[in-house]
Design an enzyme around this catalytic site. Structure first.
Site, PDB file in Angstrom:
ATOM      1  N   CYS A 127      37.658  59.936  14.548  1.00 20.46           N
ATOM      2  CA  CYS A 127      36.295  60.408  14.826  1.00 20.46           C
ATOM      3  C   CYS A 127      35.651  60.931  13.535  1.00 20.46           C
ATOM      4  CB  CYS A 127      36.379  61.515  15.871  1.00 20.46           C
ATOM      5  SG  CYS A 127      34.794  62.256  16.256  1.00 20.46           S
ATOM      6  N   GLY A 178      33.621  37.530  42.545  1.00 20.79           N
ATOM      7  CA  GLY A 178      34.638  37.299  41.511  1.00 20.79           C
ATOM      8  C   GLY A 178      35.564  38.471  41.275  1.00 20.79           C
ATOM      9  N   THR A 179      35.892  39.175  42.346  1.00 15.77           N
ATOM     10  CA  THR A 179      36.862  40.268  42.198  1.00 15.77           C
ATOM     11  C   THR A 179      37.944  40.127  43.265  1.00 15.77           C
ATOM     12  OG1 THR A 179      37.184  42.671  42.254  1.00 15.77           O
ATOM     13  CG2 THR A 179      35.263  41.832  43.436  1.00 15.77           C
ATOM     14  N   SER A 180      39.175  40.460  42.892  1.00 11.98           N
ATOM     15  CA  SER A 180      40.288  40.248  43.820  1.00 11.98           C
ATOM     16  C   SER A 180      40.369  41.338  44.888  1.00 11.98           C
ATOM     17  CB  SER A 180      41.608  40.201  43.041  1.00 11.98           C
ATOM     18  OG  SER A 180      41.788  41.407  42.337  1.00 11.98           O
ATOM     19  N   VAL A 188      34.368  44.724  31.416  1.00 11.01           N
ATOM     20  CA  VAL A 188      34.142  45.530  30.218  1.00 11.01           C
ATOM     21  C   VAL A 188      33.471  44.696  29.115  1.00 11.01           C
ATOM     22  CG1 VAL A 188      35.967  47.171  30.739  1.00 11.01           C
ATOM     23  CG2 VAL A 188      36.533  45.131  29.425  1.00 11.01           C
ATOM     24  N   CYS A 211      36.104  59.572  21.443  1.00 10.14           N
ATOM     25  CA  CYS A 211      36.999  60.468  20.710  1.00 10.14           C
ATOM     26  C   CYS A 211      37.941  61.178  21.687  1.00 10.14           C
ATOM     27  CB  CYS A 211      36.162  61.484  19.922  1.00 10.14           C
ATOM     28  SG  CYS A 211      37.216  62.654  19.055  1.00 10.14           S
ATOM     29  N   HIS A 218      34.177  50.473  34.730  1.00  9.76           N
ATOM     30  CA  HIS A 218      35.475  50.503  34.028  1.00  9.76           C
ATOM     31  C   HIS A 218      35.326  50.599  32.514  1.00  9.76           C
ATOM     32  CE1 HIS A 218      37.833  48.604  37.643  1.00  9.76           C
ATOM     33  NE2 HIS A 218      37.564  49.877  37.806  1.00  9.76           N
ATOM     34  N   TYR A 257      42.772  45.641  22.714  1.00  3.26           N
ATOM     35  CA  TYR A 257      41.316  45.692  22.935  1.00  3.26           C
ATOM     36  C   TYR A 257      40.539  45.082  21.762  1.00  3.26           C
ATOM     37  CZ  TYR A 257      42.297  48.098  27.205  1.00  3.26           C
ATOM     38  OH  TYR A 257      42.768  48.383  28.471  1.00  3.26           O
TER      39      TYR A 257
HETATM   40  P1  OAD Z   1      41.138  39.970  39.071  1.00  3.26           P
HETATM   41  O1  OAD Z   1      41.775  39.188  37.970  1.00  3.26           O
HETATM   42  O2  OAD Z   1      42.012  40.874  39.862  1.00  3.26           O
HETATM   43  O3  OAD Z   1      40.437  38.975  40.105  1.00  3.26           O
HETATM   44  C1  OAD Z   1      39.601  37.959  39.674  1.00  3.26           C
HETATM   45  C2  OAD Z   1      39.046  37.243  40.876  1.00  3.26           C
HETATM   46  O4  OAD Z   1      38.120  36.275  40.416  1.00  3.26           O
HETATM   47  C3  OAD Z   1      40.089  36.511  41.723  1.00  3.26           C
HETATM   48  O5  OAD Z   1      39.948  36.896  43.084  1.00  3.26           O
HETATM   49  C4  OAD Z   1      39.717  35.023  41.546  1.00  3.26           C
HETATM   50  O6  OAD Z   1      39.935  34.263  42.729  1.00  3.26           O
HETATM   51  C5  OAD Z   1      38.239  35.128  41.220  1.00  3.26           C
HETATM   52  N1  OAD Z   1      37.695  34.005  40.455  1.00  3.26           N
HETATM   53  C6  OAD Z   1      38.297  33.207  39.541  1.00  3.26           C
HETATM   54  N2  OAD Z   1      37.430  32.308  39.057  1.00  3.26           N
HETATM   55  C7  OAD Z   1      36.240  32.554  39.653  1.00  3.26           C
HETATM   56  C8  OAD Z   1      34.941  31.966  39.573  1.00  3.26           C
HETATM   57  N3  OAD Z   1      34.681  30.943  38.759  1.00  3.26           N
HETATM   58  N4  OAD Z   1      33.956  32.487  40.338  1.00  3.26           N
HETATM   59  C9  OAD Z   1      34.202  33.528  41.175  1.00  3.26           C
HETATM   60  N5  OAD Z   1      35.401  34.098  41.292  1.00  3.26           N
HETATM   61  C10 OAD Z   1      36.408  33.631  40.546  1.00  3.26           C
HETATM   62  O7  OAD Z   1      39.907  40.747  38.414  1.00  3.26           O
HETATM   63  P2  OAD Z   1      39.118  42.023  38.987  1.00  3.26           P
HETATM   64  O8  OAD Z   1      39.062  42.005  40.461  1.00  3.26           O
HETATM   65  O9  OAD Z   1      37.840  42.082  38.235  1.00  3.26           O
HETATM   66  O10 OAD Z   1      40.432  46.976  35.183  1.00  3.26           O
HETATM   67  O11 OAD Z   1      40.058  43.187  38.511  1.00  3.26           O
HETATM   68  C11 OAD Z   1      39.677  44.515  38.728  1.00  3.26           C
HETATM   69  C12 OAD Z   1      40.159  45.374  37.582  1.00  3.26           C
HETATM   70  O12 OAD Z   1      41.556  45.170  37.389  1.00  3.26           O
HETATM   71  C13 OAD Z   1      39.548  45.021  36.233  1.00  3.26           C
HETATM   72  O13 OAD Z   1      38.298  45.612  36.017  1.00  3.26           O
HETATM   73  C14 OAD Z   1      40.565  45.552  35.266  1.00  3.26           C
HETATM   74  C15 OAD Z   1      41.838  45.140  35.979  1.00  3.26           C
HETATM   75  O14 OAD Z   1      42.931  45.940  35.753  1.00  3.26           O
HETATM   76  C16 OAD Z   1      40.404  47.555  33.983  1.00  3.26           C
HETATM   77  O15 OAD Z   1      40.606  46.954  32.947  1.00  3.26           O
HETATM   78  C17 OAD Z   1      40.140  49.005  34.003  1.00  3.26           C
END
Ligand code: OAD
Length: 244
Positions: free
Chosen positions: A139, A177-179, A96, A120, A112, A59
């Protein structure tokens, strides 16, 4: 056809893809963070108990990177959208990093956690940090070990009550932008849909959210920066027409 209307109450869920154009690696794309790091080692409470130094190193690297990156077109388009929608805008981020705030977004929650906060393990106090931390920081109040203020696998995300309330009330839900692979964020689209919202997914990968196909009304298969700039441009024209 207009996807957004001035009457909409919009809830937006962002993921790592929104920060990708700023140069922050996503988690699950090719060459993503989870290809190089073992989730069990750096993103679980058990991993932290086994080897807190390794977790802090991971981190600290993420935090250091924050000072080298800037918000991108997607972040600024979301700020424009918030200016027009006001209280009808709410952003839930899984990210994050602090790029949404640095761009100027105000109505947001970090479900997240945040890289610039630490907590702490003894008294649960949360501290803001800007600088590099000493090796295994403690802490200042109770001397227990501090940990990153990040939700690890097996832990409950933050702000869930507030998130559920906004999902019930929204008329348009947008996942960007989330999978869609991580629970519970992956299910927000289904929840919003079940309460009557229209749903939009923005992701360059057309296979994203495969498990939720029946809950998706619109899909824009473009990078977040382009897609959001176009959406906001289109919306600002209809918004201007309405208030003239
Ligand atoms: P992922 O890495 O699982 O997914 C990222 C997504 O972004 C994929 O579907 C890509 O196709 C898409 N992507 C890539 N480039 C892009 C762009 N330029 N514009 C739009 N989309 C794009 O990430 P998250 O879904 O955010 O948790 O993952 C969810 C959680 O899993 C995260 O918050 C993290 C991880 O474990 C923690 O750290 C607690």
């Amino acid at each position: 056809m207009l996807l957004l209307s001035p009457e909409d109450r919009v809830v937006i869920l962002t993921g790592a893809g929104v920060s990708a154009e700023s140069g922050i690696k996503t988690f699950r794309d090719c060459d993503g963070l989870w290809e190089k790091h073992n989730i069990e080692d750096v993103a679980t409470p058990e991993g932290f108990s086994r080897n807190p130094r390794l977790v802090w190193k991971f981190y600290n690297e993420r935090r250091t990177q924050l000072y080298k990156v800037k918000p991108n077109l997607a972040h600024t388009a979301l700020v424009e959208l918030e200016k027009m929608l006001g209280d009808s805008f709410f952003l839930i981020t899984q990210n994050v990093d602090n790029l949404h705030e640095r761009a100027g977004t105000q109505r947001l929650v970090h479900m997240h956690g945040e890289l610039l906060k630490i907590r702490c393990t003894g008294c649960d106090r949360v501290f803001h940090i800007e600088t590099k931390q000493p090796d295994l920081p403690r802490c200042s109040e109770c001397q227990a070990l501090l940990r990153p203020h990040i939700v690890w696998f097996g832990e409950i995300p933050f702000h869930m009550d507030c998130i559920h309330l906004t999902l019930k009330k929204c008329s348009l839900f947008i996942a960007i932008g989330t999978s869609g692979q991580v629970h519970p964020a992956s299910q927000f689209i289904q929840i919003a849909k079940s309460f009557g919202a229209r749903t939009l997914v923005i992701n360059p990968d057309p296979d994203t959210y495969k498990a939720y196909t029946k809950d998706i009304d619109y899909f824009i298969a473009k990078p977040a920066g382009d897609a959001l700039s176009e959406l906001v441009q289109e919306y600002s024209e209809s918004f201007a027409a309405k208030i003239c």
